[in-house]
Design an enzyme around this catalytic site. Structure first.
Site, PDB file in Angstrom:
ATOM      1  N   HIS A 150      19.576  26.478  36.521  1.00 52.02           N
ATOM      2  CA  HIS A 150      19.068  27.806  36.948  1.00 52.02           C
ATOM      3  C   HIS A 150      19.443  28.886  36.142  1.00 52.02           C
ATOM      4  O   HIS A 150      20.593  28.999  35.406  1.00 52.02           O
ATOM      5  CB  HIS A 150      19.626  28.008  38.440  1.00 52.02           C
ATOM      6  N   HIS A 154      20.458  32.845  36.298  1.00 54.92           N
ATOM      7  CA  HIS A 154      20.800  34.143  37.287  1.00 54.92           C
ATOM      8  C   HIS A 154      20.003  35.078  36.938  1.00 54.92           C
ATOM      9  O   HIS A 154      20.367  35.485  35.584  1.00 54.92           O
ATOM     10  CB  HIS A 154      22.131  34.113  37.215  1.00 54.92           C
TER      11      HIS A 154
END
Ligand code: 5GP
Ligand code: ZN
Length: 140
Positions: free
Chosen positions: A100, A102
């Site tokens: 992922h 951010h």
């Protein structure tokens, strides 16, 4: 797919999330423990633990969605600044093992310190040696 991965469950719709955007390859949703308002995560819909197990095509899709959502957050929430952050491995601070990015809006005086350089300038020979090692490992 239930492999025990919370982000795969969010993709599958079996766990809730405040979704911001999705396309065929990626999903963007708000972090459940935001550092600042608008703190967003961008993931591939397929499970990849980290960068090291990922192909360039999939990461390009994640990068493209990250750019799209970062610009939308900047336009809509108008934070003072923004960091893009991505952790690979426990030692790097990764806690959810589904890759992922951010998107981290920054506020004035939010007291978050992000330092990405050391305090000493390296010797040129050291830099050239390390660069050569990496160059050899680069796959086109
Ligand atoms: P990491 O520490 O791996 O870079 O970031 C993982 C992030 O995922 C953390 O910021 C954490 O707050 C967020 N997170 C963990 N579980 C959930 C969840 O179930 N939903 C959402 N929206 N975010 C989560
Ligand atoms: Zn997953």
């Amino acid at each position: 797919m239930d492999n025990g991965c919370i982000f795969c469950q969010i993709v599958a719709g079996t766990a809730p999330a405040a979704k911001v955007f999705e396309d065929d390859q990626t999903l963007a949703f708000l972090d459940i423990n935001p550092i600042n308002p608008g703190h967003c995560l961008v993931i591939p819909k397929t499970h990849h633990e980290n960068l090291f197990t990922m192909d360039r095509h999939t990461y390009q899709a994640v990068a493209s969605t990250t750019l799209l959502i970062a610009q939308a957050i900047q336009q809509s929430l108008q934070p003072a600044g923004m960091n893009i952050f991505q952790a690979n491995g426990e030692e790097a601070g990764q806690t959810v093992f589904h890759l992922h990015n951010h998107i981290l809006p920054r506020l004035e005086n939010d007291n978050l310190r992000v330092e990405v350089h050391g305090m000493q300038t390296a010797k040129p020979d050291q830099l050239l040696s390390i660069a050569a090692t990496i160059q050899t490992a680069v796959q086109s």
